[in-house]
Design a protein around this motif. Sequence first.
Motif, PDB file in Angstrom:
ATOM      1  N   SER A  42     -11.535  57.003  37.978  1.00 49.64           N
ATOM      2  CA  SER A  42     -11.681  55.549  37.914  1.00 49.64           C
ATOM      3  C   SER A  42     -11.207  54.883  39.214  1.00 49.64           C
ATOM      4  CB  SER A  42     -10.873  55.038  36.713  1.00 49.64           C
ATOM      5  OG  SER A  42     -10.754  53.656  36.744  1.00 49.64           O
ATOM      6  N   ILE A  43     -10.098  55.374  39.758  1.00 43.35           N
ATOM      7  CA  ILE A  43      -9.592  54.808  41.029  1.00 43.35           C
ATOM      8  C   ILE A  43     -10.589  55.100  42.151  1.00 43.35           C
ATOM      9  CG2 ILE A  43      -7.684  54.793  42.700  1.00 43.35           C
ATOM     10  CD1 ILE A  43      -5.978  56.144  40.390  1.00 43.35           C
TER      11      ILE A  43
ATOM     12  N   GLY B  78      -4.940  53.432  44.816  1.00 42.32           N
ATOM     13  CA  GLY B  78      -6.090  52.876  45.525  1.00 42.32           C
ATOM     14  C   GLY B  78      -5.696  52.264  46.859  1.00 42.32           C
ATOM     15  N   LEU B  79      -4.596  51.529  46.866  1.00 39.14           N
ATOM     16  CA  LEU B  79      -4.173  50.865  48.110  1.00 39.14           C
ATOM     17  C   LEU B  79      -3.662  51.881  49.134  1.00 39.14           C
ATOM     18  CD1 LEU B  79      -2.421  47.684  46.635  1.00 39.14           C
ATOM     19  CD2 LEU B  79      -4.706  47.866  47.650  1.00 39.14           C
ATOM     20  N   LEU B  80      -2.940  52.903  48.673  1.00 40.20           N
ATOM     21  CA  LEU B  80      -2.506  53.958  49.606  1.00 40.20           C
ATOM     22  C   LEU B  80      -3.726  54.637  50.233  1.00 40.20           C
ATOM     23  CD1 LEU B  80       0.421  55.613  47.579  1.00 40.20           C
ATOM     24  CD2 LEU B  80       0.643  54.337  49.723  1.00 40.20           C
TER      25      LEU B  80
ATOM     26  N   GLY C  97       0.268  52.215  38.831  1.00 38.79           N
ATOM     27  CA  GLY C  97       0.050  53.449  39.594  1.00 38.79           C
ATOM     28  C   GLY C  97      -1.380  53.577  40.094  1.00 38.79           C
ATOM     29  N   MET C  98      -2.327  53.153  39.289  1.00 37.64           N
ATOM     30  CA  MET C  98      -3.737  53.258  39.709  1.00 37.64           C
ATOM     31  C   MET C  98      -4.029  52.318  40.874  1.00 37.64           C
ATOM     32  SD  MET C  98      -5.532  53.746  35.962  1.00 37.64           S
ATOM     33  CE  MET C  98      -7.224  53.828  36.547  1.00 37.64           C
ATOM     34  N   ARG C  99      -3.429  51.135  40.858  1.00 35.59           N
ATOM     35  CA  ARG C  99      -3.605  50.209  41.998  1.00 35.59           C
ATOM     36  C   ARG C  99      -2.856  50.741  43.221  1.00 35.59           C
ATOM     37  NH1 ARG C  99      -8.057  48.094  40.020  1.00 35.59           N
ATOM     38  NH2 ARG C  99      -8.180  45.843  40.161  1.00 35.59           N
TER      39      ARG C  99
ATOM     40  N   THR D  14       2.253  43.886  41.997  1.00 40.00           N
ATOM     41  CA  THR D  14       3.319  44.891  42.099  1.00 40.00           C
ATOM     42  C   THR D  14       2.917  46.000  43.069  1.00 40.00           C
ATOM     43  OG1 THR D  14       3.920  44.434  39.808  1.00 40.00           O
ATOM     44  CG2 THR D  14       4.789  46.449  40.762  1.00 40.00           C
ATOM     45  N   ALA D  15       1.690  46.502  42.915  1.00 39.77           N
ATOM     46  CA  ALA D  15       1.237  47.579  43.800  1.00 39.77           C
ATOM     47  C   ALA D  15       1.122  47.092  45.235  1.00 39.77           C
ATOM     48  CB  ALA D  15      -0.108  48.118  43.312  1.00 39.77           C
ATOM     49  N   ALA D  16       0.574  45.897  45.403  1.00 44.04           N
ATOM     50  CA  ALA D  16       0.386  45.362  46.755  1.00 44.04           C
ATOM     51  C   ALA D  16       1.734  45.188  47.455  1.00 44.04           C
ATOM     52  CB  ALA D  16      -0.359  44.029  46.698  1.00 44.04           C
TER      53      ALA D  16
END
Length: 286
Positions: free
Chosen positions: A161-162, A136-138, A131-133, A102-104
Motif C-alpha cells: 500500500s505504501i 513513505g516519506l523516508l 509508520g506507513m506515512r 506526526t510522520a512529517a
Amino acid sequence: MTSKLLYQLDTDWTPSVFDNVVAYDGGADHVIGHAHVNADNVGPLVEGAIYTRGPKEKRFTAFFVGGSNMAAGEAVLKAVTAKFFGNFRVSVMMDSKGANTTAAAGVALLAKAASLAGKKAIVLAGTGPVGMRVAGLLALEGAHVTITGRQQDKTAAAAASISTRFGKEISAVAAPDSASRHAAIQGAHIIYAAGAAGHGLIDEAAWRNEASVELLADVNPEPPLGIGGIGAGDKGRDYDGKLAFGALGIGGLKLKLHRACVGQLFERADQILDAEEIYALAKATA
Ligand SMILES: NC(=O)c1ccc[n+]([C@@H]2O[C@H](COP(=O)([O-])OP(=O)(O)OC[C@H]3O[C@@H](n4cnc5c(N)ncnc54)[C@H](OP(=O)(O)O)[C@@H]3O)[C@@H](O)[C@H]2O)c1
C-alpha cells in the motif's frame, strides 16, 4: 471580516477533540465537526462549501479530513476532491490519526540532522497509519525502507500500500518478537519505531551494538518506549554518535506543524495538504 470556517470530516463516530482544539489554535474562527463521514455521504457537505461564498471569500472555508482509519480518510479525501471543478473548490487538509503531521515532523527532524538518501531505514511496527506515512516519506528522501510487523500478510499488505501511494519500493519483514526485530535492524542506518503506545520493540543493547546505526526515532510516548534506552523528550540527543528523537521531541514540531497547516488552509482555496505538502512545510519549519 469573513469568518474562517473549518469543517472537520471525521470518519469516526465522534469528531476528534484533539483535531478540534488544534484547528482553533491554528486560526479557525469556527470549527464544525461532522462524524461518521465516508466517501458516499460527503458529497452534500462539499457542495455546501463550494457553492456558497464568492471567489474572493472562498479561501475562508476549508475542510479537515480526520479519524482513526487512514484508508477511510484517503477515500473521503478522494471523494471530496472529485467534487471540485473550476473555481468551485476549497482547501483541504488530510491528517487521519495525526499520521501526516506526526510522520512529517519526525522525518523532517531526521532529514535536518543527516542526509537520508541511500540509507537503510527500518520502520519498526510500520503497519499503522504513522509508520506507513513515515516509511513513505523516508523513501521519498531516497532511503531504502523496510517495515516490520508481527504478521507477514499484514506487513506485506502495508508495504504494498505504501509503495502504491508513494511510488517507491518498500520491503516487508515479519518480526513478531524482540529477537526477530533485533535481527531486522542489522546493518540499518536509521531505526524508526512507530508501534502502538506503551509497547517496547527493541532493547537498548540491540541498537547500541549495531555500528551502522546513525539515527533513532520513536513516536511512542508511553513507557515502555518502542526503543529502549532513549528518552521520550530526546530531540537529537547524541548517544555516542547515534542521534535520537523521542515522541515528545517530535511532538512539539508535530503540533506546531498541524497548527501551521490549518493556518495555511485559509491563504488560498486550491490547496490539498496531504503527506507531501505537509512534509514540505515540516522541512521548512524544522
Ligand atoms: N509523538 C506524537 O506527536 C504522536 C502523534 C500521533 C501518534 N503518536 C504515536 O505514534 C505511534 C504510532 O501511531 P499509529 O496510530 O500508527 O499506531 P497503531 O496503529 O496503534 O499501532 C502501530 C502498530 O503497532 C503494532 N503493535 C500493536 N500492538 C503491538 C504490540 N503489543 N507489540 C508490538 N507491536 C504492536 C501494530 O503492528 P502489527 O500488528 O503489524 O505488528 C500496529 O500496526 C503510537 O505510539 C502513537 O501513540 C505520536
